[in-house]
Design a protein around this motif. Sequence first.
Motif, PDB file in Angstrom:
ATOM      1  N   ALA A 297      48.077  27.147  -4.313  1.00 30.49           N
ATOM      2  CA  ALA A 297      47.854  26.127  -3.283  1.00 30.49           C
ATOM      3  C   ALA A 297      48.847  24.984  -3.421  1.00 30.49           C
ATOM      4  O   ALA A 297      49.402  24.489  -2.422  1.00 30.49           O
ATOM      5  CB  ALA A 297      46.418  25.607  -3.370  1.00 30.49           C
TER       6      ALA A 297
ATOM      7  N   LEU B  94      52.323  25.829  -2.067  1.00 34.93           N
ATOM      8  CA  LEU B  94      52.434  25.977  -0.617  1.00 34.93           C
ATOM      9  C   LEU B  94      52.236  24.668   0.135  1.00 34.93           C
ATOM     10  O   LEU B  94      52.628  24.554   1.294  1.00 34.93           O
ATOM     11  CB  LEU B  94      51.414  27.006  -0.123  1.00 34.93           C
ATOM     12  CG  LEU B  94      51.533  28.419  -0.707  1.00 34.93           C
ATOM     13  CD1 LEU B  94      50.428  29.315  -0.162  1.00 34.93           C
ATOM     14  CD2 LEU B  94      52.899  29.032  -0.419  1.00 34.93           C
ATOM     15  N   ARG B  95      51.630  23.692  -0.521  1.00 37.43           N
ATOM     16  CA  ARG B  95      51.388  22.402   0.121  1.00 37.43           C
ATOM     17  C   ARG B  95      52.653  21.549   0.107  1.00 37.43           C
ATOM     18  O   ARG B  95      53.610  21.874  -0.618  1.00 37.43           O
ATOM     19  CB  ARG B  95      50.243  21.681  -0.587  1.00 37.43           C
ATOM     20  CG  ARG B  95      48.881  22.302  -0.332  1.00 37.43           C
ATOM     21  CD  ARG B  95      47.813  21.692  -1.220  1.00 37.43           C
ATOM     22  NE  ARG B  95      46.506  22.294  -0.965  1.00 37.43           N
ATOM     23  CZ  ARG B  95      45.539  22.378  -1.870  1.00 37.43           C
ATOM     24  NH1 ARG B  95      45.726  21.867  -3.091  1.00 37.43           N
ATOM     25  NH2 ARG B  95      44.388  22.943  -1.561  1.00 37.43           N
TER      26      ARG B  95
ATOM     27  N   PHE C  66      53.570  26.066   5.810  1.00 40.11           N
ATOM     28  CA  PHE C  66      52.129  25.971   6.049  1.00 40.11           C
ATOM     29  C   PHE C  66      51.734  24.546   6.433  1.00 40.11           C
ATOM     30  O   PHE C  66      52.243  23.582   5.876  1.00 40.11           O
ATOM     31  CB  PHE C  66      51.349  26.389   4.793  1.00 40.11           C
ATOM     32  CG  PHE C  66      51.546  27.844   4.431  1.00 40.11           C
ATOM     33  CD1 PHE C  66      50.716  28.816   4.953  1.00 40.11           C
ATOM     34  CD2 PHE C  66      52.580  28.227   3.588  1.00 40.11           C
ATOM     35  CE1 PHE C  66      50.911  30.145   4.636  1.00 40.11           C
ATOM     36  CE2 PHE C  66      52.778  29.554   3.269  1.00 40.11           C
ATOM     37  CZ  PHE C  66      51.938  30.523   3.795  1.00 40.11           C
TER      38      PHE C  66
ATOM     39  N   VAL D 118      46.519  24.305   3.325  1.00 42.41           N
ATOM     40  CA  VAL D 118      46.079  25.350   2.406  1.00 42.41           C
ATOM     41  C   VAL D 118      44.789  24.865   1.764  1.00 42.41           C
ATOM     42  O   VAL D 118      44.756  23.808   1.137  1.00 42.41           O
ATOM     43  CB  VAL D 118      47.134  25.638   1.313  1.00 42.41           C
ATOM     44  CG1 VAL D 118      46.630  26.737   0.373  1.00 42.41           C
ATOM     45  CG2 VAL D 118      48.462  26.041   1.941  1.00 42.41           C
TER      46      VAL D 118
ATOM     47  N   ASN E  41      41.517  25.761  -0.767  1.00 45.67           N
ATOM     48  CA  ASN E  41      40.985  26.638  -1.814  1.00 45.67           C
ATOM     49  C   ASN E  41      39.742  26.053  -2.479  1.00 45.67           C
ATOM     50  O   ASN E  41      39.334  26.523  -3.532  1.00 45.67           O
ATOM     51  CB  ASN E  41      42.059  26.927  -2.870  1.00 45.67           C
ATOM     52  CG  ASN E  41      42.419  25.695  -3.685  1.00 45.67           C
ATOM     53  OD1 ASN E  41      42.241  24.563  -3.226  1.00 45.67           O
ATOM     54  ND2 ASN E  41      42.941  25.902  -4.887  1.00 45.67           N
TER      55      ASN E  41
ATOM     56  N   ALA F  34      44.865  29.734   4.373  1.00 46.72           N
ATOM     57  CA  ALA F  34      46.108  29.018   4.665  1.00 46.72           C
ATOM     58  C   ALA F  34      46.401  29.087   6.159  1.00 46.72           C
ATOM     59  O   ALA F  34      46.241  30.136   6.783  1.00 46.72           O
ATOM     60  CB  ALA F  34      47.263  29.622   3.879  1.00 46.72           C
TER      61      ALA F  34
ATOM     62  N   THR G 212      49.376  28.753   8.821  1.00 44.81           N
ATOM     63  CA  THR G 212      50.830  28.745   8.904  1.00 44.81           C
ATOM     64  C   THR G 212      51.301  27.726   9.928  1.00 44.81           C
ATOM     65  O   THR G 212      50.588  27.395  10.887  1.00 44.81           O
ATOM     66  CB  THR G 212      51.374  30.126   9.284  1.00 44.81           C
ATOM     67  OG1 THR G 212      50.885  30.481  10.582  1.00 44.81           O
ATOM     68  CG2 THR G 212      50.930  31.175   8.282  1.00 44.81           C
TER      69      THR G 212
ATOM     70  N   LEU H  17      54.555  32.970   0.595  1.00 42.69           N
ATOM     71  CA  LEU H  17      53.293  33.115  -0.139  1.00 42.69           C
ATOM     72  C   LEU H  17      53.458  34.079  -1.315  1.00 42.69           C
ATOM     73  O   LEU H  17      53.029  33.782  -2.441  1.00 42.69           O
ATOM     74  CB  LEU H  17      52.218  33.609   0.830  1.00 42.69           C
ATOM     75  CG  LEU H  17      50.858  33.969   0.226  1.00 42.69           C
ATOM     76  CD1 LEU H  17      50.187  32.752  -0.373  1.00 42.69           C
ATOM     77  CD2 LEU H  17      49.958  34.597   1.297  1.00 42.69           C
TER      78      LEU H  17
END
Length: 827
Positions: free
Chosen positions: A95, A98-99, A108, A111, A113, A210, A212, A229
Amino acid sequence: MSAPSGPPVRAPGSRRPRGAWPILVLWAALLLAALGVALQARYVADLSAFLPAAPTAEQRVLLDQLNNGATTRLLLVGIRGGEAAQRQAASRALAAALRPGGAQAGHFDAVHNGEQEAWRATGEFLFAHRYLLSPAVDERRFTVEGLREALADTAAVLGTPAGSLIKPLLWRDPTGESLRLAEAAISPAAPRSEGGVWVSRTAPRAVLLAATRADGSDLDGQAAAQAALRAAFAPWAAQGLQLEVSGPGVFAVESRRSIQGEVERLAWTGGAIMLGLLWLAFGSLRPLGLAVLPVASGVLAGIAAVALGFGTVHGMTLGFGSTLIGEAVDYAIYYLVQARGGATPTRPGHQDWRQRHWPTVRLGLWTSLVGFAALLGSGFPGLAQLGLFSLAGLLAAAATTRWVLPVLAPDGAAEAGWQGGRRALGRLGAALVGQLPRSRRLWGALLAVAAAALVGMPSPWRGNLAALSPVTAEALALDASLRADLGAAEAGLLVAVAGADEATVLERAEAAGARLDALRERGLLLGYESPARLLPSPARQQQRLAALPEAAVLRERLAEAAAGGPLSAARMEPFIAELQAQRMLAPLRLADLAGTPLATLLQAQLIAGGPAADGRPARPWTALLSLQVDPSRVGDAAAQAGLIQALREALADLPETRLVQIQPELDALYAHYLGEAMWQAGLGALAVLGLLALHLRGQRGRGRRLLALALPLGASVLLVTAGLALAGVALGVLHLIGLLLVVAVGSNYALFFDHLAHDASTGPAAADRDTLASLLLANLTTVASFAVLASSAVPVLAAIGQVVAPGAALALLLAAAFCTRRAEPRR
C-alpha cells in the motif's frame, strides 16, 4: 477443350489483359494506403462494442458502469502464503509503495488496506464537518430532550470497549456525532481487520482495494497500473508470497492479451494449413503467392474500412477477419484452376474464365454481400463492424481476383505443378457429382430428423453475454472470492436515481432512501447503501445547519439536559465553540471530498453527469443505491417476486427513479441483441433469395432451380443448428453470424454446381473436372481454416468456427446432391 490449329502461340506478355501495368500500380497504391490506415488504427478488445448503442434507461445504467463506471477502476488484491505477520507486513509495504510518495506512485488514486493511518486525515475532515454530515442531526437533536438522550447514549458507550475511542473527543463531541458518522460510513459487510490490515474471513489471505487513476476503458493505463502493482510486490514474491489480482480492469487487459494472442495464433496456423493444402494441390511456390494476394487485399481493406468508419478496430473483428481467408482464398483457387483449364495456345485462360466462370463468382460475391450488408444497420457496433469488414474484405478479394491475378497469371496455375492435384480432386469431384444426387432421399430423411429434433427440444438459442467473454471460470471464482473478503460482492438489485445536477440527484436519493427505510422496517430488506449517507444533499445540510442553536441557547439547554447526569455541562465549552464554528460552514459538495477515501466510495455510487457532445445528449447525474437482500429470498421465487413488486410500488411515484435487476436486465440486453441479429440475418437471407430469383428470371425451370439453389443453404443451416443443439451447445449471436457465413460460402458452391448442370457450352449433363477440383480445393481450405478457429480459446471465435467448418462441408455435399444431375463428368 481441344486447341484450335493455325495461329501461332503468342508471347506470354501478349496474353495479359490490356492496361496491365496501370492495374498493378492502382492495386499497389490502394494496398499501401490500406496498410497505412491499418498501421495507424487503434485496436481495442473490450466488450463494449458488442453492447447496444441505444439501450433502455435501465440498461444504460448498467452499460455506463460496464464502460466507464468507477467500479471498472477497482483492483481487488489478495496476498497469500507465509505467516500472518508476513502477509500483514506485505500489505502495509505494498500500500505504501502505491500511494503518493511510494516507489510505484502515480498509477493509483487510492489504496485501502484497513490501516487507520490512511483514514486519519479523512477522519479529521469529517469531524470538522460532523454537524453537516451526521444522520442524527435534525431539529430535535439540540432541544433539551434531544441533548439529554444524546448525552445518555454517549455515557453508555463510555462503559464499552468503544469508549476508549471516543473518550479523547468527549468534551468536543458529547452528542456522539463522530460515532454516528463512523456507523454510517462502515458497511456491515466490511472486511475483517487483523494486525491493523484487512484480511480474509475464510482463508489465510490479506486483502487490499486499489482504485486506478486510469479509466476502465483505458486498457493501456490499466495494464500499466497492474504492472506497477506487480513490480511493487516483487520483493515479497521473492520471499515466497503470492499475489492475487482481479477486477474489471484485469479482465479487460487479460481479454485483450488473449484475443491478440489467439488472433496471431489463428492467423499463423490457419495460414500454414491453407498454404500446405495449396502446396499439395499446386506443387510450386508461385501459385501459393498468387493465392495469398486476394486474402491479404481483403484483410487490409476490411481493417481500413472499419478503422475509417468506426475509429477503432475491435479484436473480435480481427479474429473474424482471419475467417475471411476461408472465402477470399476461394476466389483465387477458382481463378488459378479454372483459367488453367480454359487456356489454349491462341486464347489466354483469363479470357475463358472471365466469360464462363466470372459471372458465377460475381453472383456468389453479391449473395455474400447482401447477406452481410444486413449487419450494417445493427444497433450493436460490434456487429456493424463485422458487417463492414466482410463487405470491404470480400469486395477487395474479388476485385484482386478479377483484375490483378489475370495480369500476374494470365493462364492460371502452372500445369506442371497442378496436374497431380487436379486429377485427384477432379476424380473425387466426379464421384461426388455422380453419386450424391442418388442420396437425396437419405438427405431428406436426415433433414426431417433434424427438424423434428429442433421442434421437440427447448430452444437452443439461449446464449448470454457471459458467452462473449474469454474470462476463465478460475478467474471468475477468484474475483468472487476477493469480493466476498472485501465486502464488495456484486449487487443483484440497484435503485438508479437520475437528476440534472449533483444537488437534485442527492435529494432524490434521499427520497428513495426514505422509501427503502420503510421496507427495511417491514423486514423486506436487510439494508442498502446510498451516496446520500456519505454526502447529504445541500438542502439536507442546510436543514442541519439551521438546527444548530446559537451559543447562548445551546449553553442554556445543555445545562438543563446535563443536570443530574454523569457529564458536566461546564466542561462542554469546546463543544459549544466548535458547533458555533460549523454553523458558518457552507454545504459540502462532491469536489470537496477529492483526495479522501470517501471520494473512492462515492465514485462507485455517485456518477457525475456530462454535457452534450458528438451528437449525444447530455448525460444526467446518477446515484446508485445497492440493496442488501436476505439470501433466503434470493432462492425463493415467490419471495423474490413479492420483493420486486414491493420495491416497484414504493418507488413508483419518485421522479427519475428506477429499480434495476442486474441479471434480468443483462438477459434482456442479450435477448434484444440476439433478436435484432436474427431479424438482420433473416433479411439477409431474403435478400439472397431475391438476388438468386433475379438471376434466374426468364430462364426455363426458374422455380425448380431456385429451390435447388436454396435447398443446400437452408439444409446446411438446419443440420448444423440441430447438431450443435443436440450436442448441448447454447447458441448465441456469434453462432448466428457463423450460419450467415455458411450461407455466403455455400451459395458459391450451389451456383457453381447449378452452372455446371446448365452450362450450354458443356451440355446440360456434363461437368468440368477443373471446376470440380477448384470447388473441392476451395472447400478444403475453408473447412480447414474454420476448424482451426473452432479450437480458439476465445469463445466468440470458437463459436464461428464450430458453425462454419461443418456447415461449409455440408453445403458442398448438399449442393452436389441437389444442384446437379446424374451424369458422368467429361474426361
